[in-house]
Design a protein around this motif. Structure first.
Motif, PDB file in Angstrom:
ATOM      1  N   PRO A 189      68.345  42.914 100.867  1.00  0.00           N
ATOM      2  CA  PRO A 189      68.219  43.079  99.388  1.00  0.00           C
ATOM      3  C   PRO A 189      69.385  43.701  98.730  1.00  0.00           C
ATOM      4  O   PRO A 189      69.813  43.276  97.626  1.00  0.00           O
ATOM      5  CB  PRO A 189      66.904  43.649  99.174  1.00  0.00           C
ATOM      6  CG  PRO A 189      66.092  43.547 100.281  1.00  0.00           C
ATOM      7  CD  PRO A 189      66.890  43.499 101.230  1.00  0.00           C
ATOM      8  N   ALA A 190      69.983  44.665  99.350  1.00  0.00           N
ATOM      9  CA  ALA A 190      70.816  45.467  98.639  1.00  0.00           C
ATOM     10  C   ALA A 190      72.375  44.600  98.848  1.00  0.00           C
ATOM     11  O   ALA A 190      73.041  44.476  97.775  1.00  0.00           O
ATOM     12  CB  ALA A 190      71.323  46.672  99.306  1.00  0.00           C
ATOM     13  N   LYS A 191      72.510  43.750  99.816  1.00  0.00           N
ATOM     14  CA  LYS A 191      73.497  42.981  99.935  1.00  0.00           C
ATOM     15  C   LYS A 191      73.522  41.610  99.094  1.00  0.00           C
ATOM     16  O   LYS A 191      74.301  41.136  98.373  1.00  0.00           O
ATOM     17  CB  LYS A 191      73.640  42.246 101.492  1.00  0.00           C
ATOM     18  CG  LYS A 191      73.869  43.371 102.468  1.00  0.00           C
ATOM     19  CD  LYS A 191      73.905  43.145 103.838  1.00  0.00           C
ATOM     20  CE  LYS A 191      73.871  44.377 104.797  1.00  0.00           C
ATOM     21  NZ  LYS A 191      73.418  43.940 106.142  1.00  0.00           N
ATOM     22  N   VAL A 192      71.994  41.379  98.928  1.00  0.00           N
ATOM     23  CA  VAL A 192      71.899  40.227  97.782  1.00  0.00           C
ATOM     24  C   VAL A 192      72.216  40.749  96.479  1.00  0.00           C
ATOM     25  O   VAL A 192      73.033  39.836  95.518  1.00  0.00           O
ATOM     26  CB  VAL A 192      70.397  39.987  97.671  1.00  0.00           C
ATOM     27  CG1 VAL A 192      69.962  39.082  96.327  1.00  0.00           C
ATOM     28  CG2 VAL A 192      69.921  39.328  98.945  1.00  0.00           C
ATOM     29  N   ALA A 193      72.022  42.056  95.905  1.00  0.00           N
ATOM     30  CA  ALA A 193      72.459  42.542  94.868  1.00  0.00           C
ATOM     31  C   ALA A 193      73.964  42.429  94.711  1.00  0.00           C
ATOM     32  O   ALA A 193      74.380  42.323  93.650  1.00  0.00           O
ATOM     33  CB  ALA A 193      71.977  44.093  94.704  1.00  0.00           C
TER      34      ALA A 193
ATOM     35  N   LEU B  11      86.884  53.848 105.068  1.00  0.00           N
ATOM     36  CA  LEU B  11      86.320  54.642 103.998  1.00  0.00           C
ATOM     37  C   LEU B  11      84.963  54.569 103.808  1.00  0.00           C
ATOM     38  O   LEU B  11      84.281  55.686 103.386  1.00  0.00           O
ATOM     39  CB  LEU B  11      87.106  54.177 102.632  1.00  0.00           C
ATOM     40  CG  LEU B  11      86.862  54.965 101.398  1.00  0.00           C
ATOM     41  CD1 LEU B  11      87.126  56.420 101.464  1.00  0.00           C
ATOM     42  CD2 LEU B  11      87.394  54.231 100.257  1.00  0.00           C
ATOM     43  N   ALA B  12      84.321  53.279 103.958  1.00  0.00           N
ATOM     44  CA  ALA B  12      82.837  53.213 104.008  1.00  0.00           C
ATOM     45  C   ALA B  12      82.280  54.346 104.930  1.00  0.00           C
ATOM     46  O   ALA B  12      81.196  54.863 104.680  1.00  0.00           O
ATOM     47  CB  ALA B  12      82.441  51.897 103.875  1.00  0.00           C
ATOM     48  N   CYS B  13      82.610  54.130 106.210  1.00  0.00           N
ATOM     49  CA  CYS B  13      82.146  54.950 107.299  1.00  0.00           C
ATOM     50  C   CYS B  13      82.179  56.323 106.757  1.00  0.00           C
ATOM     51  O   CYS B  13      81.331  57.059 107.296  1.00  0.00           O
ATOM     52  CB  CYS B  13      82.737  54.539 108.380  1.00  0.00           C
ATOM     53  SG  CYS B  13      82.697  53.012 109.157  1.00  0.00           S
TER      54      CYS B  13
ATOM     55  N   VAL C 299      81.802  48.213  98.998  1.00  0.00           N
ATOM     56  CA  VAL C 299      80.382  48.400  98.562  1.00  0.00           C
ATOM     57  C   VAL C 299      79.407  47.748  99.645  1.00  0.00           C
ATOM     58  O   VAL C 299      78.438  48.240  99.960  1.00  0.00           O
ATOM     59  CB  VAL C 299      80.148  47.452  97.105  1.00  0.00           C
ATOM     60  CG1 VAL C 299      78.589  48.057  96.812  1.00  0.00           C
ATOM     61  CG2 VAL C 299      81.012  48.408  96.108  1.00  0.00           C
ATOM     62  N   PHE C 300      79.400  46.399 100.102  1.00  0.00           N
ATOM     63  CA  PHE C 300      78.932  45.832 100.997  1.00  0.00           C
ATOM     64  C   PHE C 300      78.669  46.605 102.469  1.00  0.00           C
ATOM     65  O   PHE C 300      77.725  46.886 102.848  1.00  0.00           O
ATOM     66  CB  PHE C 300      79.481  44.428 101.317  1.00  0.00           C
ATOM     67  CG  PHE C 300      78.974  43.584 102.122  1.00  0.00           C
ATOM     68  CD1 PHE C 300      77.792  42.689 101.894  1.00  0.00           C
ATOM     69  CD2 PHE C 300      78.923  43.598 103.757  1.00  0.00           C
ATOM     70  CE1 PHE C 300      76.910  42.067 102.434  1.00  0.00           C
ATOM     71  CE2 PHE C 300      78.187  42.738 104.493  1.00  0.00           C
ATOM     72  CZ  PHE C 300      77.201  41.963 103.856  1.00  0.00           C
ATOM     73  N   ALA C 301      79.792  47.203 102.768  1.00  0.00           N
ATOM     74  CA  ALA C 301      79.853  47.980 104.060  1.00  0.00           C
ATOM     75  C   ALA C 301      79.113  49.213 103.824  1.00  0.00           C
ATOM     76  O   ALA C 301      78.349  49.650 104.914  1.00  0.00           O
ATOM     77  CB  ALA C 301      81.586  48.316 104.283  1.00  0.00           C
TER      78      ALA C 301
END
Length: 664
Positions: free
Chosen positions: A252-256, A601-603, A346-348
């Motif tokens: 759902p977060a990826k859907v957002a 960076l996300a990591c 953001v997706f990562a």
């Protein structure tokens, strides 16, 4: 987290309806709280007043469609009529004070409507006489100009809040009292007549380039978004996003991220996008285990990025093209890689958050089937395809939007379920007009700032002083520009932030040798990012209202998720390949290394790679990310080397854990 914070983040039912989705009442309440543009009167349907406002709004849209497709008007006449429609709608829809929100327009409102028509249309009829006089104003011109300035400021106050009009008044006072200003900012001062003539009669004040862009490009793209909304594009985006990403960890977060990013290109308002799309995505994220503040932050960051995403970016992007005198497609191309990197980061981060906390997706049987979704509503993407094709072919944004609207209407008739009725057509025309008034009046009020800057050379003076304050250091000047844009964004719409920033801050970057497109994009980006930058992060606060979480905690979580957005603009200043400036080899290599860099960076931000990182690993990941995002042989080599070290280190730790488990 303290107990009070935890209680705040655990609040549930009061914000949600029975089906787990935020109710319309909650959405409207949040819009009126955080989005000044949504604080307008709601008239009872079919009353005389409601029909009058609808008729004006529909006429406004039809006028612009006629001009775009068939008519041709002088610039000053088009801008005058455009502004007249805008101000009339504002004084009918927006009360002078909040407590007048639900009441009918009073005598003062009707007087302001009359003044709007007189001062707005005056230039339509007086323009030819003014030309015959060689541009020399007479007493009547000055009177109309003074009234026009006051009416525009009041309209701006009602629709936008007090911040931008106050800034406009301060600039006007600066133009008049310049002789009393000490130091390099002082000037000889200008008479009231000179100021009025420059702001009202000339083309560098109220009726300047910014309002011209609103009257041509921006209005039609807002109207285009209204037609897409009426065809059911939002349902297509939500269903397709759910079908694509719903089953993956934290789906759902990826859907957002998907849905809000695409919807943001249509709505043009981060706060409105959070309130509408977030009503569906935030409860869904919470249902699979995301913490309320994190769910709200994801929606806020994804919605904010919509204005950075081609092909239809925020209104300021069209003004940028006009300011720089370049085709809009050049803005699109330049913004493509940064927008991709922003959303990839953001997706990562949401994916890593799901892995870190052991979240799962939604079961397949509860999700739409992509094949069915595309069969029922896939044809609704045709207008977007048409827009992209026309813009890339070099057609002006005005014609691209006009034909995009026609394609949207035609495409809706390809399926009975999406077919637009006459009522739907009228609703789209009305909502498009109402949705454009805040941007339009912002461009008019900003005309005072632009006009005073050109009259007094303030932009050049500010640029010189900013460079002097930073001792000629480019990085320090960039930081000052960033801070200026973010502070302005706390109280003004993005369009106004960009115009003011382009007027008073961008000249400093240009003097330091930065390319105009890179400098203006830098201001544009941080004007948008201000929506998720504490202490005033309106998009994040709106999401917090839906999630029932702490606004402060949500704001800081949003800033963390948007960290790539704070870094990338600095990188393209030093390495323009990131905005497609340079050879194809340079651009592609920058894309590859920056892609790896933002994932790294996300990591680092999430403290998770193959497993949770320790402090040293996290520091090394930050070093690797900065090295990879900044193009260059040395930095890329450093970044890749450090990344490989951390990866092998984590791989070894994972294997050691597995071996220990087997031995046990």
């Amino acid at each position: 987290m303290n107990d009070q914070q935890g209680k705040s983040d655990d609040k549930e039912g009061t914000r949600l309806s029975a089906d787990g989705i935020a109710s319309e009442e909650v959405v409207q309440e949040l819009l009126e709280k955080y989005d000044k543009e949504s604080q307008f009167r709601k008239f009872k349907p079919r009353t005389k007043l409601a029909l009058l406002v609808s008729a004006i709004a529909v006429s406004f849209s039809l006028f612009h469609l006629w001009v775009a497709g068939f008519g041709a008007l002088e610039a000053i006449k088009l801008r005058s009529i455009h502004l007249t429609f805008v101000m009339v709608l504002i004084f009918l829809l927006y009360p002078a004070r909040k407590k007048g929100m639900r009441s009918k327009p009073g005598i003062i409102d009707w007087i302001m409507v009359a003044l709007s028509m007189v001062t707005g249309l005056y230039m339509v009829f007086a323009n030819e006489q003014l030309a015959l006089r060689g541009g020399l104003p007479i007493t009547q011109d000055y009177i109309m100009g003074a009234l026009g300035i006051l009416v525009v400021l009041e309209a701006g106050r009602r629709a936008l809040g007090k911040e931008l009009p106050i800034l406009g008044v301060l600039f006007l006072l600066y133009a008049y009292f310049g002789e009393y200003v000490p130091g390099t900012f002082g000037h000889s001062g200008f008479s009231l007549n000179r100021i009025i003539a420059h702001m009202y009669i000339g083309s560098e004040g109220i009726f300047g380039v910014a309002l011209g862009v609103s009257a041509t490009f921006i209005f039609l793209f807002v109207l285009f978004g209204a037609f897409l909304g009426e065809t059911g594009m939002a349902k297509l985006i939500n269903d397709a996003s759910m079908a694509m990403a719903g089953t993956s960890p934290g789906g759902p977060a990826k859907v957002a991220v998907f849905a809000s990013g695409i919807m943001g290109t249509i709505s043009g308002s981060a706060v409105a996008n959070v309130a509408t799309t977030g009503a569906f995505t935030i409860p869904l994220m919470k249902s699979v285990g995301y913490k309320p503040h994190f769910a709200a932050a994801v929606e806020a960051v994804a919605s904010t990025g919509g204005q950075l995403m081609p092909p239809v970016m925020g209104a300021a992007a069209f003004i940028m093209a006009e300011f720089l005198n370049i085709p809009y497609k050049d803005i699109m191309i330049a913004a493509l890689i940064p927008a991709f990197l922003y959303y990839l980061a953001v997706f990562a981060m949401v994916h890593l958050e799901a892995l870190k906390t052991g979240l799962v997706g939604v079961s397949r049987e509860k999700l739409p089937i992509m094949k069915v979704v595309l069969k029922e509503r896939g044809h609704l993407v045709l207008p977007l395809i048409a827009i992209v094709y026309l813009l890339m072919k070099g057609v002006t944004p005005t014609f691209a939007a006009f034909y995009g609207i026609l394609v949207a209407i035609g495409a809706s008739f390809l399926r009975k379920t999406t077919r637009m009725s006459w009522r739907g057509l009228l609703m789209a025309l009305e909502m498009g007009a109402k949705g454009s008034v805040s941007v339009a009046i912002a461009t008019a009020v900003v005309g005072f700032i632009v006009g005073v800057s050109s009259l007094t050379s303030l932009g050049i003076t500010l640029g010189d002083n900013m460079i002097a304050f930073a001792h000629g250091n480019l990085f320090a000047t960039l930081v000052l520009t960033m801070i200026t844009a973010i502070i302005l964004g706390m109280g003004m719409p993005t369009t106004a932030v960009y115009i003011v920033g382009a007027t008073i801050a961008a000249p400093a970057l240009l003097k330091l040798g930065i390319a105009p497109l890179a400098a203006h994009l830098f201001v544009f980006y941080f004007g948008n990012i201000s929506n998720v930058t504490p202490p005033v992060a309106l998009a994040a606060f709106t999401g917090a209202g839906i999630a029932g979480s702490s606004p402060s905690r949500t704001g800081w979580a949003a800033a963390r998720l948007a960290s790539a957005g704070f870094l990338i603009p600095f990188i393209w200043i030093y390495s323009p390949a990131l905005i497609a400036q340079g050879s194809m080899t340079e651009v592609l290599w920058s894309l590859v290394t920056a892609t790896v860099g933002v994932i790294t960076l996300a990591c680092a931000v999430q403290g998770y790679m193959l497993k949770a990182t320790n402090t040293i690993q996290r520091i090394l990941l930050f070093v690797a990310a900065f090295g990879l995002i900044k193009p260059g042989l040395i930095t890329d080599t450093l970044g890749i080397s450090v990344l490989i070290i951390v990866f092998l280190w984590q791989r070894f730790q994972c294997n050691s854990v597995k071996a220990g488990s087997v031995n046990v």
